[in-house]
Design a protein around this motif. Sequence first.
Motif, PDB file in Angstrom:
ATOM      1  N   TRP A 211       0.518  -1.170   0.001  1.00 17.27           N
ATOM      2  CA  TRP A 211      -0.576   0.273   0.291  1.00 17.27           C
ATOM      3  C   TRP A 211       1.172   0.890   0.381  1.00 17.27           C
ATOM      4  O   TRP A 211       2.099   1.179   0.165  1.00 17.27           O
ATOM      5  CB  TRP A 211      -1.202   0.144   1.577  1.00 17.27           C
ATOM      6  CG  TRP A 211      -1.918  -1.232   1.506  1.00 17.27           C
ATOM      7  CD1 TRP A 211      -3.219  -1.084   1.423  1.00 17.27           C
ATOM      8  CD2 TRP A 211      -1.406  -2.691   2.260  1.00 17.27           C
ATOM      9  NE1 TRP A 211      -3.140  -2.478   0.928  1.00 17.27           N
ATOM     10  CE2 TRP A 211      -2.417  -2.985   2.486  1.00 17.27           C
ATOM     11  CE3 TRP A 211      -0.070  -3.059   2.516  1.00 17.27           C
ATOM     12  CZ2 TRP A 211      -2.322  -4.451   3.034  1.00 17.27           C
ATOM     13  CZ3 TRP A 211       0.409  -4.047   3.430  1.00 17.27           C
ATOM     14  CH2 TRP A 211      -1.567  -4.839   3.161  1.00 17.27           C
ATOM     15  N   GLN A 212       0.384   2.898  -0.062  1.00 19.93           N
ATOM     16  CA  GLN A 212       0.475   3.647   0.279  1.00 19.93           C
ATOM     17  C   GLN A 212       0.074   4.354   0.871  1.00 19.93           C
ATOM     18  O   GLN A 212      -0.582   4.339   1.791  1.00 19.93           O
ATOM     19  CB  GLN A 212       0.837   4.540  -1.174  1.00 19.93           C
ATOM     20  CG  GLN A 212       1.654   5.914  -1.338  1.00 19.93           C
ATOM     21  CD  GLN A 212       1.270   6.884  -2.231  1.00 19.93           C
ATOM     22  OE1 GLN A 212       0.739   6.269  -3.235  1.00 19.93           O
ATOM     23  NE2 GLN A 212       1.548   8.133  -2.294  1.00 19.93           N
ATOM     24  N   LEU A 213       1.400   4.613   1.422  1.00 23.02           N
ATOM     25  CA  LEU A 213       1.627   4.758   3.144  1.00 23.02           C
ATOM     26  C   LEU A 213       0.021   6.888   3.007  1.00 23.02           C
ATOM     27  O   LEU A 213       0.967   7.047   2.047  1.00 23.02           O
ATOM     28  CB  LEU A 213       3.060   5.611   3.650  1.00 23.02           C
ATOM     29  CG  LEU A 213       2.388   6.091   5.376  1.00 23.02           C
ATOM     30  CD1 LEU A 213       1.582   5.261   6.207  1.00 23.02           C
ATOM     31  CD2 LEU A 213       3.523   6.305   5.636  1.00 23.02           C
ATOM     32  N   ARG A 214      -1.013   6.848   3.653  1.00 31.27           N
ATOM     33  CA  ARG A 214      -1.630   7.929   3.468  1.00 31.27           C
ATOM     34  C   ARG A 214      -1.558   8.375   4.560  1.00 31.27           C
ATOM     35  O   ARG A 214      -1.201   8.635   5.469  1.00 31.27           O
ATOM     36  CB  ARG A 214      -2.919   7.172   3.465  1.00 31.27           C
ATOM     37  CG  ARG A 214      -4.342   8.091   2.932  1.00 31.27           C
ATOM     38  CD  ARG A 214      -5.546   7.772   3.117  1.00 31.27           C
ATOM     39  NE  ARG A 214      -6.312   9.167   2.305  1.00 31.27           N
ATOM     40  CZ  ARG A 214      -7.007   9.597   3.192  1.00 31.27           C
ATOM     41  NH1 ARG A 214      -7.024   9.852   4.621  1.00 31.27           N
ATOM     42  NH2 ARG A 214      -8.050  10.555   2.842  1.00 31.27           N
ATOM     43  N   VAL A 215      -1.242  10.217   3.745  1.00 32.21           N
ATOM     44  CA  VAL A 215      -0.580  10.947   4.996  1.00 32.21           C
ATOM     45  C   VAL A 215      -1.544  11.983   5.349  1.00 32.21           C
ATOM     46  O   VAL A 215      -1.217  13.002   4.411  1.00 32.21           O
ATOM     47  CB  VAL A 215       1.120  11.254   5.032  1.00 32.21           C
ATOM     48  CG1 VAL A 215       1.347  12.583   6.209  1.00 32.21           C
ATOM     49  CG2 VAL A 215       1.992  10.655   4.964  1.00 32.21           C
ATOM     50  N   ASP A 216      -2.330  12.308   5.913  1.00 29.25           N
ATOM     51  CA  ASP A 216      -3.353  13.369   5.945  1.00 29.25           C
ATOM     52  C   ASP A 216      -2.693  14.401   6.976  1.00 29.25           C
ATOM     53  O   ASP A 216      -3.579  14.465   8.806  1.00 29.25           O
ATOM     54  CB  ASP A 216      -5.068  12.919   6.121  1.00 29.25           C
ATOM     55  CG  ASP A 216      -6.027  14.114   6.350  1.00 29.25           C
ATOM     56  OD1 ASP A 216      -5.350  15.223   6.264  1.00 29.25           O
ATOM     57  OD2 ASP A 216      -7.190  14.064   5.991  1.00 29.25           O
TER      58      ASP A 216
END
Length: 317
Positions: A211-216
């Motif tokens: 997965w791609q790390l999702r940074v919000d």
Amino acid sequence: MLTTAEPHGSAAPRLTTTVAREYVHRAALSEVLLTGWSKVGRDAFTATAQWPRSHSFYVPEYGLHDPLLLCETIRQTSTLLAHVGYGIPLGHHLTWSRLQFAINPQALRTEATPAEISLHVTCADIRYRRSVPVSMSMHLEAARDGVLVAMASVGFASHSPAVYQRLRAGREVSEVFANAPQPPEPVSRSTVGRLRKQDIVLAPTAERLRWQLRVDTSHPVLFDHPLDHVPGMLLLESVRQAAHAMDPARAGAVLPTSMDVSFNRYVEFDEPCWIEAEPMPATGASSGTRDKIRVNAIQKGFSAFHASAELTDAAWL
């Protein structure tokens, strides 16, 4: 008579507050978990914490506190004691190198009042520069009502503002944070067991178990204040969510009851970070109730962090 005076000699009520938010690097008072500390030896301390019965991000499930609330307690304890116990100035940057913990899931049960946690901390491997520590490790035992909750250790380094600026190649926090890219669309809520889109830290790829790390950076808990890199607590959350995503059809909550995490590099905002997971062989003691996984984070071709974790299905507790 509407009121009566307290009788002479009555015990004064015990008043409780939290430690100063600055000592645990938090902007929101509501996110401060620690309620006190004392020094009990040359490199030994006690600290106290309170876990709320409910939390906006570390959500209790199946009547159990979230184990990552322990990790946030460890983070706050190490930060507090670095400042008040060893005189590391506010404004210095503390960077994890390794985190290990093993937790007793039976001690996580939520009750009618918040959980009062006591922590016994010993510090070792302390390296000084000009009388100020530049690195150390802390070993912690957490207990609740006399029952052992967890054992943990954390290693970290301390950098002065000038040193940190050199390490970060002059990146300014305000500029880096303001220019962080918008997060990609997340995996489905059911894949990672999260109800709110904002709480999902993985985005899908074409490859299974990657997965791609999702940074919000708008997240009010993971980004309680501006940062110039991805915080460690978000990386720990990615391990938990990767474990859930490996088998999203499993019944019950997936509890990370032990982890061993090495932090190798800062995870930057402006480059994709890939989260890769693989199952590890289960031991005889863990078969059926516990799974083990290995997670590696890759950014710019380098391993940013790697972790092994043991997961317990809450349905078995």
